[in-house]
Scaffold this motif. Structure first.
Motif, PDB file in Angstrom:
ATOM      1  N   THR A  30       0.812  -1.209   0.000  1.00  0.00           N
ATOM      2  CA  THR A  30       0.000   0.000   0.000  1.00  0.00           C
ATOM      3  C   THR A  30       0.851   1.268   0.000  1.00  0.00           C
ATOM      4  OG1 THR A  30      -0.160   0.166   2.412  1.00  0.00           O
ATOM      5  CG2 THR A  30      -1.772  -1.245   1.299  1.00  0.00           C
ATOM      6  N   GLY A  31       2.176   1.098   0.049  1.00  0.00           N
ATOM      7  CA  GLY A  31       3.079   2.239   0.066  1.00  0.00           C
ATOM      8  C   GLY A  31       3.437   2.728   1.446  1.00  0.00           C
ATOM      9  N   HIS A  32       3.014   1.997   2.492  1.00  0.00           N
ATOM     10  CA  HIS A  32       3.289   2.427   3.860  1.00  0.00           C
ATOM     11  C   HIS A  32       4.662   1.956   4.333  1.00  0.00           C
ATOM     12  CE1 HIS A  32      -0.458   4.231   5.543  1.00  0.00           C
ATOM     13  NE2 HIS A  32      -0.940   3.710   4.435  1.00  0.00           N
ATOM     14  N   LEU A  33       5.351   2.853   5.024  1.00  0.00           N
ATOM     15  CA  LEU A  33       6.581   2.549   5.741  1.00  0.00           C
ATOM     16  C   LEU A  33       6.245   2.591   7.222  1.00  0.00           C
ATOM     17  CD1 LEU A  33       9.732   2.264   5.961  1.00  0.00           C
ATOM     18  CD2 LEU A  33       9.804   4.779   6.016  1.00  0.00           C
ATOM     19  N   ARG A  34       6.493   1.467   7.906  1.00  0.00           N
ATOM     20  CA  ARG A  34       6.168   1.391   9.328  1.00  0.00           C
ATOM     21  C   ARG A  34       7.398   1.017  10.134  1.00  0.00           C
ATOM     22  NH1 ARG A  34       1.538  -1.089   6.809  1.00  0.00           N
ATOM     23  NH2 ARG A  34      -0.270   0.314   7.001  1.00  0.00           N
ATOM     24  N   LEU A  35       7.476   1.565  11.338  1.00  0.00           N
ATOM     25  CA  LEU A  35       8.586   1.288  12.243  1.00  0.00           C
ATOM     26  C   LEU A  35       8.042   0.729  13.552  1.00  0.00           C
ATOM     27  CD1 LEU A  35      10.730   4.556  11.823  1.00  0.00           C
ATOM     28  CD2 LEU A  35      10.827   2.463  10.476  1.00  0.00           C
ATOM     29  N   TRP A  36       8.680  -0.334  14.016  1.00  0.00           N
ATOM     30  CA  TRP A  36       8.314  -0.949  15.286  1.00  0.00           C
ATOM     31  C   TRP A  36       9.527  -0.994  16.211  1.00  0.00           C
ATOM     32  CZ3 TRP A  36       6.666  -2.874  10.599  1.00  0.00           C
ATOM     33  CH2 TRP A  36       5.281  -3.084  10.421  1.00  0.00           C
ATOM     34  N   ASP A  55       4.077   5.323  11.351  1.00  0.00           N
ATOM     35  CA  ASP A  55       3.354   4.802  10.190  1.00  0.00           C
ATOM     36  C   ASP A  55       3.234   5.931   9.182  1.00  0.00           C
ATOM     37  OD1 ASP A  55       1.641   3.685   8.336  1.00  0.00           O
ATOM     38  OD2 ASP A  55       0.318   2.784   9.822  1.00  0.00           O
ATOM     39  N   LEU A  56       3.841   5.753   8.039  1.00  0.00           N
ATOM     40  CA  LEU A  56       3.963   6.830   7.063  1.00  0.00           C
ATOM     41  C   LEU A  56       3.604   6.335   5.666  1.00  0.00           C
ATOM     42  CD1 LEU A  56       5.086   9.663   6.124  1.00  0.00           C
ATOM     43  CD2 LEU A  56       7.322   8.543   5.977  1.00  0.00           C
ATOM     44  N   GLN A  57       2.812   7.113   4.945  1.00  0.00           N
ATOM     45  CA  GLN A  57       2.549   6.828   3.533  1.00  0.00           C
ATOM     46  C   GLN A  57       3.753   7.321   2.737  1.00  0.00           C
ATOM     47  OE1 GLN A  57      -0.580   5.457   2.170  1.00  0.00           O
ATOM     48  NE2 GLN A  57       0.790   5.106   0.434  1.00  0.00           N
ATOM     49  N   ALA A  58       4.734   6.419   2.548  1.00  0.00           N
ATOM     50  CA  ALA A  58       6.000   6.813   1.935  1.00  0.00           C
ATOM     51  C   ALA A  58       5.922   6.875   0.411  1.00  0.00           C
ATOM     52  CB  ALA A  58       7.102   5.852   2.358  1.00  0.00           C
ATOM     53  N   GLU A  95      15.004  11.843   6.683  1.00  0.00           N
ATOM     54  CA  GLU A  95      15.940  12.246   7.734  1.00  0.00           C
ATOM     55  C   GLU A  95      15.305  11.968   9.081  1.00  0.00           C
ATOM     56  OE1 GLU A  95      19.736  13.488   8.454  1.00  0.00           O
ATOM     57  OE2 GLU A  95      18.834  13.829   6.482  1.00  0.00           O
ATOM     58  N   GLY A  96      15.829  11.000   9.807  1.00  0.00           N
ATOM     59  CA  GLY A  96      15.285  10.673  11.116  1.00  0.00           C
ATOM     60  C   GLY A  96      14.153   9.668  11.036  1.00  0.00           C
ATOM     61  N   ALA A  97      14.033   8.843  12.071  1.00  0.00           N
ATOM     62  CA  ALA A  97      13.049   7.769  12.086  1.00  0.00           C
ATOM     63  C   ALA A  97      11.614   8.276  12.218  1.00  0.00           C
ATOM     64  CB  ALA A  97      13.362   6.807  13.225  1.00  0.00           C
ATOM     65  N   SER A  98      11.423   9.501  12.670  1.00  0.00           N
ATOM     66  CA  SER A  98      10.073  10.029  12.855  1.00  0.00           C
ATOM     67  C   SER A  98       9.684  11.045  11.783  1.00  0.00           C
ATOM     68  CB  SER A  98       9.949  10.687  14.235  1.00  0.00           C
ATOM     69  OG  SER A  98      10.878  11.760  14.356  1.00  0.00           O
ATOM     70  N   SER A  99      10.464  11.124  10.731  1.00  0.00           N
ATOM     71  CA  SER A  99      10.199  12.093   9.673  1.00  0.00           C
ATOM     72  C   SER A  99       8.898  11.755   8.941  1.00  0.00           C
ATOM     73  CB  SER A  99      11.359  12.110   8.681  1.00  0.00           C
ATOM     74  OG  SER A  99      11.091  12.971   7.599  1.00  0.00           O
ATOM     75  N   THR A 100       8.130  12.765   8.609  1.00  0.00           N
ATOM     76  CA  THR A 100       6.872  12.562   7.885  1.00  0.00           C
ATOM     77  C   THR A 100       6.975  12.939   6.420  1.00  0.00           C
ATOM     78  OG1 THR A 100       6.140  14.782   8.540  1.00  0.00           O
ATOM     79  CG2 THR A 100       5.482  12.923   9.948  1.00  0.00           C
ATOM     80  N   THR A 101       8.005  13.671   6.065  1.00  0.00           N
ATOM     81  CA  THR A 101       8.233  14.023   4.662  1.00  0.00           C
ATOM     82  C   THR A 101       9.694  13.779   4.320  1.00  0.00           C
ATOM     83  OG1 THR A 101       8.671  16.334   5.256  1.00  0.00           O
ATOM     84  CG2 THR A 101       6.416  15.771   4.604  1.00  0.00           C
TER      85      THR A 101
END
Length: 364
Positions: free
Chosen positions: A70-76, A86-89, A119-125
């Protein structure tokens, strides 16, 4: 007719991407690769978009990243199984994920032909979006200093990208068919690519010169992994085999068969002693030196398609944690399983919907 007019007409009528000289990108006009029949059939399955297609542990092992159809990048969080990002990358499939060595950035490749540098694990863009391929980007690798990036995909090309200057250094028409996998050797001197043309090629990572072509697989080559010392290369093929290659000699020294229906993932352990493979619904661990199977774990999940038909789950990519104690494997169910290297026991299941509830709570 002037050259720039010809390029304009090519771009308009043939949908050919043209890279401008002013932008510092490659000036070559690249014709989009023809669709791959096997890949197209798989992608038309109703279960495919939710599946996990890319997995990567952070360098410290504290975080695991997964990308799906679905294009999502997720980090656990690896230890707790908690979903932390959870990001729509990408607009569709996330096919490739890699971390920079210091863990400060994540680089992704997608089915929208784009590469994103976060840039960074919490980046949204993304800090940078790179469009240097004319089709799906299936593989991305980066040097330890993050100054050079390598990418490959369905346009059959390998691109060497100068990250500091933001431009293409080399563009190689590498294979006759699509390139699902690309890995950099531990000493960063050799780049290995695997293709749906059944071949593996070894390249000089500095200048893109071809060093060797490894022939042996009779099916698509879907995954590659170097041993920690760089002397061996493991390959996963859709011919139901894993092959271990002597990099210097260019010959297969061991063939691990019995992987129906096809092998999707392979990885060396951090100490080089073992090799893990994923094929169908089964995960296997082998001794690298002898090829002896140590354990095998079968996954029994089912996925319900659009017309309510049930399909058994298939496993996808695999990765060892940096400390070598865990193995992560993706599934067409949209989950990532964390498995103990010692026993093959599943200790945690990571998913987008209910990662905390499904967490088995096992502590390492």
């Amino acid at each position: 007719m002037k050259p720039h007019t010809i390029l304009f007409l090519l771009a308009v009528f043939l949908h050919v991407p043209v890279f401008s000289a002013e932008s510092g990108q490659d000036k070559r006009v690249t014709v989009q690769a023809a669709p791959d029949k096997i890949a197209t059939l798989i992608m038309e399955k109703p279960i495919y978009p939710i599946g996990i297609h890319a997995i990567a542990f952070s360098p410290d092992g504290a975080t695991i990243a997964g990308g799906d159809g679905t294009g999502h990048l997720r980090l656990w969080e690896t230890k707790s199984g908690k979903l932390i990002h959870d990001l729509q990358a990408h607009s569709n499939w996330v096919f490739a994920i890699t971390w920079t060595r210091d863990g400060s950035s994540i680089i992704t490749g997608g089915g929208d032909n784009l590469i994103h540098w976060f840039e960074g694990a919490s980046s949204t863009t993304p800090r940078r979006t790179i469009q240097i391929h004319s089709n799906d980007v299936h593989a991305v690798a980066v040097t330890r200093d993050a100054r050079t990036m390598f990418s490959a995909g369905d346009d059959r090309q390998i691109v060497i990208w100068d990250s500091r200057r933001g431009r293409v250094r080399e563009r190689i028409t590498a294979h006759e068919r699509q390139i699902p996998t690309l890995v950099l050797s531990p000493n960063q001197r050799i780049l290995a690519s695997g293709s749906r043309d059944h071949s593996i090629k070894l390249w000089n990572a500095r200048n893109g010169d071809l060093r060797d072509t490894l022939i042996g697989h009779t099916g698509d080559v879907m995954a590659l992994s170097f041993s920690p010392d760089g002397s061996l290369l493991a390959s996963a093929g859709w011919d139901q085999t894993v092959r271990l290659w002597d990099v210097e000699e260019g010959k297969a020294v061991r063939i691990l068969g019995g992987h129906p229906p096809r092998v999707s993932g392979v990885a060396f352990s951090p100490d080089g002693r073992e090799v893990v493979s994923s094929s169908g619904s089964r995960l296997r661990l082998f001794e690298a030196r002898t090829g002896k199977e140590i354990w095998s774990t079968k996954f029994q999940g089912e996925i319900e398609g659009r017309s309510a038909e049930k399909t058994g789950e298939d496993l996808s990519m695999v990765a060892f944690s940096p400390d070598g104690r865990q193995i992560a494997v993706g599934s067409t169910t949209g989950s990532i399983y964390l498995v103990l290297r010692e026993s093959g026991k599943v200790i945690r299941t990571l998913s987008a919907q209910d990662s905390e509830q499904r967490n088995k709570g096992a502590e390492l």
